[in-house]
Design a protein around this motif. Structure first.
Motif, PDB file in Angstrom:
ATOM      1  N   LEU A   1       0.433  -1.140  -0.003  1.00  0.00           N
ATOM      2  CA  LEU A   1       0.119  -0.125  -0.038  1.00  0.00           C
ATOM      3  C   LEU A   1       0.828   1.265  -0.153  1.00  0.00           C
ATOM      4  O   LEU A   1       1.695   1.148   0.458  1.00  0.00           O
ATOM      5  CB  LEU A   1      -1.014  -0.075   1.142  1.00  0.00           C
ATOM      6  CG  LEU A   1      -1.830  -1.095   1.373  1.00  0.00           C
ATOM      7  CD1 LEU A   1      -2.650  -1.208   2.773  1.00  0.00           C
ATOM      8  CD2 LEU A   1      -2.912  -1.211   0.343  1.00  0.00           C
ATOM      9  N   THR A   2       0.309   2.271  -0.508  1.00  0.00           N
ATOM     10  CA  THR A   2       0.971   3.534  -0.432  1.00  0.00           C
ATOM     11  C   THR A   2       0.525   4.173   0.794  1.00  0.00           C
ATOM     12  O   THR A   2      -0.419   3.885   1.389  1.00  0.00           O
ATOM     13  CB  THR A   2       0.704   4.421  -1.630  1.00  0.00           C
ATOM     14  OG1 THR A   2      -0.720   4.905  -1.637  1.00  0.00           O
ATOM     15  CG2 THR A   2       0.844   3.733  -3.165  1.00  0.00           C
TER      16      THR A   2
ATOM     17  N   THR B   1      -0.722   6.980   0.834  1.00  0.00           N
ATOM     18  CA  THR B   1      -2.206   7.783   0.372  1.00  0.00           C
ATOM     19  C   THR B   1      -3.114   6.662   0.892  1.00  0.00           C
ATOM     20  O   THR B   1      -4.348   7.058   1.156  1.00  0.00           O
ATOM     21  CB  THR B   1      -2.087   8.212  -1.063  1.00  0.00           C
ATOM     22  OG1 THR B   1      -1.074   9.136  -1.219  1.00  0.00           O
ATOM     23  CG2 THR B   1      -3.441   8.710  -1.502  1.00  0.00           C
ATOM     24  N   ASP B   2      -2.814   5.485   0.297  1.00  0.00           N
ATOM     25  CA  ASP B   2      -3.838   4.127   0.467  1.00  0.00           C
ATOM     26  C   ASP B   2      -4.245   4.317   2.054  1.00  0.00           C
ATOM     27  O   ASP B   2      -5.728   4.165   2.376  1.00  0.00           O
ATOM     28  CB  ASP B   2      -3.156   3.150  -0.041  1.00  0.00           C
ATOM     29  CG  ASP B   2      -3.176   3.020  -1.327  1.00  0.00           C
ATOM     30  OD1 ASP B   2      -3.796   3.469  -2.122  1.00  0.00           O
ATOM     31  OD2 ASP B   2      -2.202   2.008  -1.879  1.00  0.00           O
TER      32      ASP B   2
ATOM     33  N   ILE C   1      -7.856   4.840   3.782  1.00  0.00           N
ATOM     34  CA  ILE C   1      -8.358   3.644   4.731  1.00  0.00           C
ATOM     35  C   ILE C   1      -8.859   4.578   6.172  1.00  0.00           C
ATOM     36  O   ILE C   1      -9.953   4.199   6.659  1.00  0.00           O
ATOM     37  CB  ILE C   1      -7.410   2.476   5.035  1.00  0.00           C
ATOM     38  CG1 ILE C   1      -7.418   1.808   3.491  1.00  0.00           C
ATOM     39  CG2 ILE C   1      -7.849   1.645   5.770  1.00  0.00           C
ATOM     40  CD1 ILE C   1      -6.320   1.026   3.680  1.00  0.00           C
TER      41      ILE C   1
ATOM     42  N   THR D   1      -8.317   9.437  -7.368  1.00  0.00           N
ATOM     43  CA  THR D   1      -7.344   9.091  -6.303  1.00  0.00           C
ATOM     44  C   THR D   1      -8.061   8.155  -5.234  1.00  0.00           C
ATOM     45  O   THR D   1      -7.755   6.867  -4.798  1.00  0.00           O
ATOM     46  CB  THR D   1      -6.603  10.232  -5.570  1.00  0.00           C
ATOM     47  OG1 THR D   1      -5.829  10.825  -6.447  1.00  0.00           O
ATOM     48  CG2 THR D   1      -5.737   9.504  -4.515  1.00  0.00           C
TER      49      THR D   1
ATOM     50  N   ARG E   1      -8.877   4.781  -6.812  1.00  0.00           N
ATOM     51  CA  ARG E   1      -8.006   3.803  -6.887  1.00  0.00           C
ATOM     52  C   ARG E   1      -7.609   3.373  -5.614  1.00  0.00           C
ATOM     53  O   ARG E   1      -7.563   1.966  -5.589  1.00  0.00           O
ATOM     54  CB  ARG E   1      -6.657   4.630  -7.394  1.00  0.00           C
ATOM     55  CG  ARG E   1      -5.240   3.945  -7.441  1.00  0.00           C
ATOM     56  CD  ARG E   1      -4.163   4.435  -7.653  1.00  0.00           C
ATOM     57  NE  ARG E   1      -3.731   5.658  -6.831  1.00  0.00           N
ATOM     58  CZ  ARG E   1      -3.485   5.192  -5.461  1.00  0.00           C
ATOM     59  NH1 ARG E   1      -3.124   4.074  -5.263  1.00  0.00           N
ATOM     60  NH2 ARG E   1      -3.251   6.288  -4.782  1.00  0.00           N
ATOM     61  N   CYS E   2      -7.791   4.041  -4.554  1.00  0.00           N
ATOM     62  CA  CYS E   2      -7.433   3.351  -3.200  1.00  0.00           C
ATOM     63  C   CYS E   2      -8.441   2.357  -2.722  1.00  0.00           C
ATOM     64  O   CYS E   2      -7.973   1.480  -2.272  1.00  0.00           O
ATOM     65  CB  CYS E   2      -7.335   4.351  -2.026  1.00  0.00           C
ATOM     66  SG  CYS E   2      -5.905   5.548  -2.381  1.00  0.00           S
ATOM     67  N   ILE E   3      -9.850   2.766  -3.089  1.00  0.00           N
ATOM     68  CA  ILE E   3     -10.746   1.739  -2.586  1.00  0.00           C
ATOM     69  C   ILE E   3     -10.940   0.396  -3.519  1.00  0.00           C
ATOM     70  O   ILE E   3     -11.764  -0.351  -3.274  1.00  0.00           O
ATOM     71  CB  ILE E   3     -12.087   2.242  -2.425  1.00  0.00           C
ATOM     72  CG1 ILE E   3     -12.663   3.233  -3.615  1.00  0.00           C
ATOM     73  CG2 ILE E   3     -11.823   3.389  -1.103  1.00  0.00           C
ATOM     74  CD1 ILE E   3     -14.092   3.664  -3.413  1.00  0.00           C
TER      75      ILE E   3
ATOM     76  N   MET F   1      -8.755  -1.384  -4.410  1.00  0.00           N
ATOM     77  CA  MET F   1      -7.806  -2.615  -4.003  1.00  0.00           C
ATOM     78  C   MET F   1      -8.333  -3.842  -3.515  1.00  0.00           C
ATOM     79  O   MET F   1      -9.171  -3.818  -2.943  1.00  0.00           O
ATOM     80  CB  MET F   1      -6.748  -1.976  -3.237  1.00  0.00           C
ATOM     81  CG  MET F   1      -6.137  -0.777  -3.664  1.00  0.00           C
ATOM     82  SD  MET F   1      -4.729  -0.203  -2.703  1.00  0.00           S
ATOM     83  CE  MET F   1      -3.455  -0.722  -3.836  1.00  0.00           C
TER      84      MET F   1
END
Length: 65
Positions: A19-20, A22-23, A27, A58, A61-63, A65
């Motif tokens: 994860l980044t 930002t991720d 979260i 953004t 992209r994060c959600i 995953m």
């Protein structure tokens, strides 16, 4: 944020978990919206993006995953 979610978020390791930062921030912010009894989340993507100062893409992209 519930204690359960808070402890799980603290155990996230970006490199180990792929994860980044930002991720992890997304979260964490989503966890603020968690219903403590059901653990369901209902934040709007636009709300998260606006509160975090990022684009909706953004958040998507994060959600995703």
């Amino acid at each position: 944020m519930s204690n359960t979610l808070n402890s799980k978020i603290r155990n996230i390791r970006p490199k180990r978990d792929g994860l980044t930062t930002t991720d992890i921030a997304v979260i964490s912010r989503m966890a603020d919206y968690a219903n403590e009894e059901t653990m369901e989340l209902f934040p709007h993507q636009e709300t998260l993006a606006s509160e975090m100062g990022v684009n909706r893409s953004t958040i998507n992209r994060c959600i995703s995953m």
